[in-house]
Design a protein around this motif. Sequence first.
Motif, PDB file in Angstrom:
ATOM      1  N   ILE A   1       0.779  -1.281  -0.082  1.00  0.00           N
ATOM      2  CA  ILE A   1       0.063   0.044  -0.133  1.00  0.00           C
ATOM      3  C   ILE A   1       0.825   1.166  -0.271  1.00  0.00           C
ATOM      4  CG2 ILE A   1      -1.431  -0.698   0.807  1.00  0.00           C
ATOM      5  CD1 ILE A   1      -0.416  -0.029   4.089  1.00  0.00           C
TER       6      ILE A   1
ATOM      7  N   GLU B   1      -8.903   0.434   2.418  1.00  0.00           N
ATOM      8  CA  GLU B   1      -9.209   1.913   1.842  1.00  0.00           C
ATOM      9  C   GLU B   1     -10.503   2.271   2.814  1.00  0.00           C
ATOM     10  OE1 GLU B   1     -10.369   0.780  -2.151  1.00  0.00           O
ATOM     11  OE2 GLU B   1      -7.880   0.356  -2.960  1.00  0.00           O
TER      12      GLU B   1
ATOM     13  N   ASP C   1      -5.876   9.607   6.698  1.00  0.00           N
ATOM     14  CA  ASP C   1      -6.011  10.760   5.466  1.00  0.00           C
ATOM     15  C   ASP C   1      -6.630  12.021   5.435  1.00  0.00           C
ATOM     16  OD1 ASP C   1      -8.541   9.950   3.232  1.00  0.00           O
ATOM     17  OD2 ASP C   1      -9.873  10.668   4.513  1.00  0.00           O
TER      18      ASP C   1
ATOM     19  N   ARG D   1      -6.572   0.898   5.750  1.00  0.00           N
ATOM     20  CA  ARG D   1      -5.424   1.456   4.521  1.00  0.00           C
ATOM     21  C   ARG D   1      -5.925   0.307   3.506  1.00  0.00           C
ATOM     22  NH1 ARG D   1      -2.385   5.634   2.316  1.00  0.00           N
ATOM     23  NH2 ARG D   1      -3.243   7.016   4.575  1.00  0.00           N
TER      24      ARG D   1
ATOM     25  N   PHE E   1       1.492   4.426   1.521  1.00  0.00           N
ATOM     26  CA  PHE E   1       1.486   4.839   2.951  1.00  0.00           C
ATOM     27  C   PHE E   1       2.691   6.730   3.273  1.00  0.00           C
ATOM     28  CE2 PHE E   1       1.385   3.810   8.026  1.00  0.00           C
ATOM     29  CZ  PHE E   1       0.091   3.668   7.722  1.00  0.00           C
TER      30      PHE E   1
END
Length: 252
Positions: free
Chosen positions: A126, A197, A133, A194, A128
């Motif tokens: 992912i 999502e 967010d 994350r 990161f």
Amino acid sequence: MTLAIIGGSGLTELEGLEIERREMVHTPYGEPSGPLTHGRLHGQPVIFLARHGYGHTIPPHRVNYRANIWAMQAAGAKQVMAVAAVGGIHEALSPARLAFPDQIIDYTHGRASTYHDDDHDAVVHIDFTQPYDAALRDRLIAAAHEAGVDAQTQGCYGATQGPRLETAAEIQRLARDGCDMVGMTGMPEAALARELEIPYATCAVVANWAAGVGRDEVIAMEQIHETLQTGIQSVRQVLQALISGLAPPLPQ
């Protein structure tokens, strides 16, 4: 859009929550910290989970972070606000103040930190770079401003293993690394969100000066609990502003 709230130390229930039902979600990763509480807060649907269990019996290194995040997504949560108690390292992060970190450094070990570690799973990397967010952080910051709550709008969260508090030398190391606050639950919670999502942001409550930072050589747990109660009142004000519409509306 349903907001999920993870309550940390000092926040094992939501004041003013109109409870509609409790749901125990069974996940492929084991049991979450407890049943999810579904209800309405200031007229808006929310899901609440106490990270350490409703009796505060689960230490940071034993929290089933994978089950918690998976369960909230399965129950319909579209974004997660995580409340976490921290120690203040930066001089601006005095006890009872709130902070909305924008970076994190992970010092934990041995925790199940991904949903993609089975033999049959493909390797997943992912992005990161920005662990929280941005849109949800902005709304939390705006809510604090509208509620008149003094809060630090950025900072680096150092996630340590726990359950013991850190030594003064360890805090000096974290400060050299660029950490502004220290806590025990920030990872892998943020990374798991994350992976699924789910927009995720942290509202940190400074419970005490980190080891060696304040004037007191001994950190008293009784004082931490008292300070947390003051800080949690500010969290409730931020939540009311966030949910009731004083702040910009949550994304649909």
